[in-house]
Write a protein that holds these residues in place. Sequence first.
Motif, mmCIF file in Angstrom:
data_model
loop_
_atom_site.group_PDB
_atom_site.id
_atom_site.type_symbol
_atom_site.label_atom_id
_atom_site.label_comp_id
_atom_site.label_asym_id
_atom_site.label_seq_id
_atom_site.Cartn_x
_atom_site.Cartn_y
_atom_site.Cartn_z
ATOM 1 N N LEU A 48 -7.332 2.002 -27.409
ATOM 2 C CA LEU A 48 -7.949 0.852 -26.843
ATOM 3 C C LEU A 48 -7.447 0.964 -25.220
ATOM 4 N N MET A 49 -6.502 1.689 -24.860
ATOM 5 C CA MET A 49 -6.477 1.876 -23.332
ATOM 6 C C MET A 49 -7.551 2.688 -22.866
ATOM 7 N N LEU A 50 -7.975 3.675 -23.467
ATOM 8 C CA LEU A 50 -8.829 4.416 -23.144
ATOM 9 C C LEU A 50 -10.429 3.840 -23.105
ATOM 10 N N ALA A 51 -10.507 2.874 -24.069
ATOM 11 C CA ALA A 51 -11.758 2.129 -24.234
ATOM 12 C C ALA A 51 -11.809 1.259 -23.104
ATOM 13 N N LEU A 55 -14.439 0.515 -20.007
ATOM 14 C CA LEU A 55 -15.100 -0.864 -19.991
ATOM 15 C C LEU A 55 -14.974 -1.481 -18.753
ATOM 16 N N MET A 56 -14.046 -0.957 -17.825
ATOM 17 C CA MET A 56 -13.630 -1.596 -16.650
ATOM 18 C C MET A 56 -14.756 -1.962 -15.672
ATOM 19 N N PRO A 57 -15.637 -1.014 -15.456
ATOM 20 C CA PRO A 57 -16.749 -0.957 -14.479
ATOM 21 C C PRO A 57 -17.936 -2.074 -14.935
ATOM 22 N N ALA A 58 -17.946 -2.453 -16.335
ATOM 23 C CA ALA A 58 -18.758 -3.429 -16.957
ATOM 24 C C ALA A 58 -18.253 -4.611 -16.876
ATOM 25 N N PRO A 59 -18.944 -5.768 -16.519
ATOM 26 C CA PRO A 59 -18.483 -7.216 -16.590
ATOM 27 C C PRO A 59 -17.867 -7.094 -17.944
ATOM 28 N N GLY A 60 -16.781 -7.920 -18.314
ATOM 29 C CA GLY A 60 -16.180 -8.416 -19.584
ATOM 30 C C GLY A 60 -14.571 -8.011 -19.489
ATOM 31 N N PRO A 61 -14.232 -7.684 -20.978
ATOM 32 C CA PRO A 61 -12.738 -7.820 -21.025
ATOM 33 C C PRO A 61 -12.037 -6.504 -20.661
ATOM 34 N N GLY A 62 -12.541 -5.697 -19.892
ATOM 35 C CA GLY A 62 -11.875 -4.347 -19.628
ATOM 36 C C GLY A 62 -10.300 -4.320 -19.480
ATOM 37 N N MET A 63 -10.129 -5.335 -18.558
ATOM 38 C CA MET A 63 -8.542 -5.327 -17.986
ATOM 39 C C MET A 63 -7.933 -6.096 -19.275
ATOM 40 N N VAL A 65 -8.394 -5.596 -22.394
ATOM 41 C CA VAL A 65 -8.175 -4.492 -23.464
ATOM 42 C C VAL A 65 -6.942 -3.427 -23.059
ATOM 43 N N VAL A 66 -7.038 -3.094 -21.696
ATOM 44 C CA VAL A 66 -5.980 -2.269 -21.142
ATOM 45 C C VAL A 66 -4.595 -3.247 -21.100
ATOM 46 N N GLY A 67 -4.721 -4.355 -21.052
ATOM 47 C CA GLY A 67 -3.458 -4.847 -21.153
ATOM 48 C C GLY A 67 -2.745 -5.149 -22.514
ATOM 49 N N LEU A 68 -3.717 -5.402 -23.540
ATOM 50 C CA LEU A 68 -3.221 -5.322 -24.845
ATOM 51 C C LEU A 68 -2.846 -4.034 -25.224
ATOM 52 N N ALA A 69 -3.502 -2.953 -24.810
ATOM 53 C CA ALA A 69 -3.157 -1.638 -25.080
ATOM 54 C C ALA A 69 -1.750 -1.260 -24.464
#
Length: 100
Positions: A48-51, A55-63, A65-69
Amino acid sequence: MPLARLKSSWREFRRGKPGRRFQDWHEHRHGRGGAFLGACRLVLGLVLMLAGVVLMPAPGPGMAVVGLAAVLVARESRTAARVFDAIELRLRALLRRIRG
């Protein structure tokens, strides 16, 4: 029921003291469910951290997802918990400087 338990766990995590939040989470939660489940959580957290980073450059839940990971990895690794606590403190200091 699982959603209510997830919300309760998240509130408990958020109430933790910055700079100790991840370590406290690790101490409180580590080892629940056995070694196999712990290994699965660790692998899932790393994936999930890698995903999230991808995903961070794209608009959406990148941060998010990193937080959950980070929470999943910190639950299984004391070293990761310490690193995430240090990162949290540095990010908070940076935000304070940016905001003035």
